[in-house]
Design a protein around this motif. Structure first.
Motif, PDB file in Angstrom:
ATOM      1  N   LYS A  94       0.826  -1.217   0.000  1.00 11.29           N
ATOM      2  CA  LYS A  94       0.000   0.000   0.000  1.00 11.29           C
ATOM      3  C   LYS A  94       0.859   1.266   0.000  1.00 11.29           C
ATOM      4  CE  LYS A  94      -4.248  -1.645   0.340  1.00 11.29           C
ATOM      5  NZ  LYS A  94      -5.310  -1.307  -0.589  1.00 11.29           N
ATOM      6  N   LYS A 133       1.686   7.756   3.839  1.00 20.13           N
ATOM      7  CA  LYS A 133       1.441   7.247   2.485  1.00 20.13           C
ATOM      8  C   LYS A 133       1.425   8.474   1.577  1.00 20.13           C
ATOM      9  CE  LYS A 133      -1.887   4.673  -0.301  1.00 20.13           C
ATOM     10  NZ  LYS A 133      -3.196   4.000  -0.282  1.00 20.13           N
ATOM     11  N   MET A 169      -5.223   3.490   4.469  1.00 16.94           N
ATOM     12  CA  MET A 169      -4.975   2.200   3.823  1.00 16.94           C
ATOM     13  C   MET A 169      -5.788   2.002   2.540  1.00 16.94           C
ATOM     14  SD  MET A 169      -4.598  -0.504   6.856  1.00 16.94           S
ATOM     15  CE  MET A 169      -3.758  -0.122   8.345  1.00 16.94           C
ATOM     16  N   LYS A 170      -6.757   2.853   2.281  1.00 16.80           N
ATOM     17  CA  LYS A 170      -7.590   2.686   1.083  1.00 16.80           C
ATOM     18  C   LYS A 170      -6.808   2.909  -0.177  1.00 16.80           C
ATOM     19  CE  LYS A 170     -11.991   3.809   3.147  1.00 16.80           C
ATOM     20  NZ  LYS A 170     -13.125   4.700   3.151  1.00 16.80           N
TER      21      LYS A 170
END
Length: 170
Positions: A94, A133, A169-170
């Motif tokens: 991810k 992220k 996390m998507k």
């Protein structure tokens, strides 16, 4: 007179170089006390090193801190060591990195009586983590309790607010 002074000098030198024994005060614990807490120990260092391996996503080192049959309770989601380590790959696929900002406080509770599993030692910590992220960051404070036995983590409970992390996390 010189011989007496020389003998005193030699004796004082020997006494000065002799190891001293550390004297401790006996603590008067309350009658209902069931253990004590430590602010530093080998178990605390083990947990700190385990978090460094987690931060580096070093699954080999990470596994070495746990008993082979360790149990995890991640926000009440039970898993095995293999399932827990699978999260490393999930984070990496991810594009999520983890940084341990600090672990504060951290201490070890030593109980007089063992649990049914034979555990008397628990390392309790509040771990401040940053999950990143891309240009997004999520800060998470985890309350982690590690049950310690024979120099390994045998069980772990981690509690944290997972809402923002789930979005990342998507």
């Amino acid at each position: 007179m010189k011989k007496i002074l020389l003998a005193c000098f030699v004796a004082s030198t020997i006494f000065a170089c002799s190891p001293t024994t550390e004297k401790t005060n006996s603590s008067n614990y309350p009658a209902n006390a069931v253990g004590y807490n430590l602010d530093s120990s080998a178990n605390i260092e083990l947990v700190k090193n385990m978090t460094k391996a987690f931060e580096a996503m070093d699954s080999v080192s990470y596994r070495s801190f746990y008993a082979a049959n360790a149990k995890f309770h991640d926000n009440n989601n039970e898993m095995t060591l293999d399932q827990n380590v699978a999260n490393f790959n999930f984070f990496m696929t991810k594009g999520i990195t983890v940084k341990i900002e600090k672990m504060d406080p951290i201490w070890e509770a030593v109980n007089d009586e063992a649990s049914p599993e034979g555990v008397t030692n628990y390392v309790i910590s509040f771990q401040h983590l940053v999950f990143t992220k891309g240009d997004k960051q999520v800060k998470v404070i985890m309350n982690v309790v590690n049950a310690m036995k024979d120099g390994k983590i045998v069980e772990e409970w981690g509690l944290y607010d997972s809402r923002e992390l789930a979005e990342l996390m998507k």
